[in-house]
Write a protein that holds these residues in place. Structure first.
Motif, short mmCIF file in Angstrom:
data_model
loop_
_atom_site.label_atom_id
_atom_site.label_comp_id
_atom_site.label_asym_id
_atom_site.label_seq_id
_atom_site.Cartn_x
_atom_site.Cartn_y
_atom_site.Cartn_z
N THR A 18 -4.32 -8.19 1.74
CA THR A 18 -3.25 -7.19 1.82
C THR A 18 -1.86 -7.82 1.83
N ALA A 19 -1.75 -9.04 1.34
CA ALA A 19 -0.48 -9.76 1.41
C ALA A 19 0.58 -9.08 0.56
N VAL A 20 1.82 -9.10 1.05
CA VAL A 20 2.95 -8.63 0.27
C VAL A 20 3.56 -9.81 -0.47
N GLN A 21 4.31 -9.52 -1.50
CA GLN A 21 4.93 -10.59 -2.27
C GLN A 21 6.03 -11.27 -1.45
N GLY A 22 6.24 -12.55 -1.74
CA GLY A 22 7.29 -13.30 -1.07
C GLY A 22 6.77 -14.44 -0.22
N TRP A 23 5.52 -14.33 0.23
CA TRP A 23 4.92 -15.44 0.97
C TRP A 23 4.45 -16.50 -0.02
N ASN A 24 4.59 -17.76 0.35
CA ASN A 24 4.31 -18.87 -0.57
C ASN A 24 2.88 -19.37 -0.39
N ARG A 82 0.82 -1.22 0.00
CA ARG A 82 0.00 0.00 0.00
C ARG A 82 0.85 1.27 0.00
N GLY A 83 1.91 1.24 -0.77
CA GLY A 83 2.75 2.42 -0.92
C GLY A 83 3.75 2.65 0.19
#
Length: 558
Positions: free
Chosen positions: A362-368, A338-339
């Motif tokens: 709202t997940a960020v990238q990198g979680w599998n 979210r910026g």
């Protein structure tokens, strides 16, 4: 053939017919080196068929070096004496379904070029398949081995199945090689067993199998399936390369799963060949699932738990982890949500948490998110898993490892909107924000620095008087003379109207602030506002310092 210069396949028709007519059920036969067509074999077995049972019945049967060109159907045949098929070649399908071998049976160096089926066969005495070659699919489904069974050095170029087979005595697969899959699903092993070393390029299935006595399994395989497998005695499973699924397996006695760093050693001192794995970079062993397992008797040594599913495991706090057992970690580096930048402090984490976080809007990238079977695991289910693993690490005197799982437990409680009240979640959020649950010294020290800076600025602005207060004396002389009495008063400190941010005032404010960190009074004259500022700092700043010390201790304690 006795009395002739040719084998059965090359006798004159009249001589062959005479020979077959002279056979009775239970006759001993010797056809070593003979080449059988399918009609010739059928005619031989028909001559030996018992009218009472409808099953061919053979005495001592010698087929060594024989060649079977057509389909070789020995289904339901009864071998009443020794049966020898050593060095024989089956050019087409070989069927021994429901056959009964009452004495010693040998398939040494036998070659099966097409399907070989021994379904429901009964081996009442010892049987040898040493160095036999099975070039296609092979099945021993529901077969019964009442005595010693040996497959040493055998090569299965296709898949092989021992599903529902029963092994009542020793069985050996030393130096055996399977280029497809091998299944012992629902098989029963009643005696002490050493299964392997066995190299399997595909999957080994032990799901539903029952081991009634101590067992040692040595496999180099791509995957090992042990769903609902039952170990009724002690067991040791030594593996290379394999990914293991132990869902709902039952251990009633200690069971050890360990990754072997070196090639398996055969009884003759040679190393087990692993041609099927030459492209692999490492022989790491990974556990895919321990769901439904009672881990009270389970020991894991040097295995990977990166993708392991733990929810539903019983007595997980009694799990023993030896050597280097690796877990998954949080995404590394700085990412954006979210910026705003987000950075996760490195810690051990569970595959189910990866899936849950990756599934959030709202997940960020990198979680599998690609964790098969983790769909129903959320914070409420993961908090007790982290708690149990924390205790397991603490019992193993690994406090730094336990700290990671404590962090995970607190995270799950903080995000659990069903089992954690709003007030408790708020308290946990503050605990996380200030010090990472007492585990992040840098965070606590950072807040301490901020608190001290704020205190210094407030003291410079409002807490320090303009000048040091001076004493004033007021005397009263009674009329008519007499003794003079002086009353000493001290004026209230006042803030200066300007020049508040000076070096001298900074030094005084810093002295007050540093003393407040260790619960000491600076002895500095302060304004009324400064007194309250100092009181607040003497409460908050030592707490932050204590959290930093606690975090360092949790990372180095053993």
């Amino acid at each position: 053939m006795p009395g002739h210069t040719a084998c059965l396949a090359h006798l004159a028709d009249l001589d062959r017919d005479a020979y077959l007519a002279g056979l009775v059920p239970g006759s001993a036969i010797d056809h070593r080196g003979t080449t059988f067509t399918e009609p010739l074999l059928d005619a031989l077995l028909a001559a030996l068929r018992d009218p009472a049972t409808g099953r061919p019945r053979l005495g001592a049967a010698r087929f060594s070096w024989a060649t079977f060109n057509g389909n070789a159907q020995f289904n339901s045949v009864i071998f009443e004496n020794d049966a020898g098929f050593g060095w024989a070649t089956f050019e087409n399908d070989a069927g021994f379904d429901a056959a009964t071998f009452k004495r010693n049976t040998s398939f040494h160096w036998t070659t099966f070029k097409r399907t070989a089926s021994f379904s429901s066969a009964i081996f009442e005495w010892d049987v040898w398949f040493n160095w036999a070659t099975f070039k296609s699919y092979t099945t021993f489904g529901s077969a019964t081995f009442k005595s010693y069974a040996k497959f040493g050095g055998a090569t299965f170029e296709g898949s092989v199945s021992f599903r529902l087979a029963s092994f009542e005595d020793d069985v050996e697969f030393v130096a055996a090689t399977v280029k497809g899959d091998v299944s012992f699903g629902s098989a029963t092993f009643e005696q002490a067993l050493s299964l392997g070393p066995l190299a399997c390029a595909g999957q080994i299935t032990l799901s539903g199998a029952v081991f009634g006595s101590p067992v040692t399994l040595e496999f180099a395989a791509r995957r090992l399936m042990c769903r609902r497998t039952r170990w009724l005695s002690t067991a040791e499973v030594r593996l290379r390369y394999a990914t293991v699924d132990f869902t709902n397996a039952v251990f009633e006695y200690p069971l050890t799963i360990t990754a072997e760093p070196d090639l398996f050693v055969l009884p003759d001192g040679q190393r087990l060949a692993e041609e099927a794995f030459t492209a692999s970079s490492e022989a790491a062993v990974r556990i895919a699932s321990l769901r439904g397992v009672d881990a009270a008797h389970l020991v894991l040594a040097n295995v990977g738990l990166t993708g392991c599913l733990f929810t539903g495991t019983v007595h997980l706090d009694q799990l023993r982890l030896e050597g280097l057992c690796s877990f998954d970690t949080v995404p590394s580096g700085t990412r954006w949500q979210r910026g705003r930048p987000v950075r996760f402090t490195q810690r051990r984490t569970l595959a189910e948490e990866h899936h849950w976080r990756a599934s959030q809007p709202t997940a960020v990238q990198g979680w599998n998110v690609a964790v098969l079977g983790a769909e129903n695991a959320g914070p409420a289910q993961l908090a007790p898993v982290y708690r149990a693993l924390r205790k397991a690490f603490e019992d193993g005197r690994n406090e730094p490892g336990a700290a990671d799982f404590y962090y995970g437990e607190m995270e799950m409680r903080r995000h659990d909107r069903g089992g954690t009240s709003r007030a408790e979640r708020g308290l946990l959020h503050g605990y996380w924000l200030l010090s990472g649950y007492g585990l992040r010294a840098s965070r606590a020290l950072g807040w301490l620095a901020v608190a001290m800076l704020v205190t210094v600025m407030l003291l410079m602005g409002f807490g320090l008087p303009k000048d040091s207060p001076k004493q004033e004396a007021t005397g009263t002389v009674p009329p008519g003379g007499g003794r003079v009495t002086f009353e000493i008063d001290k004026a209230d400190p006042q803030n200066p109207s300007r020049d508040r941010l000076t070096g001298e005032r900074f030094e005084k404010a810093l002295n007050v602030t540093v003393n407040s960190v260790v619960f000491r009074s600076s002895g500095q004259d302060l304004t009324t506002a400064g007194t309250y500022i100092e009181m607040a700092s003497r409460v908050t700043e030592p707490v932050l310092l204590g959290l930093a010390v606690l975090a360092v201790r949790n990372r180095v304690k053993r």
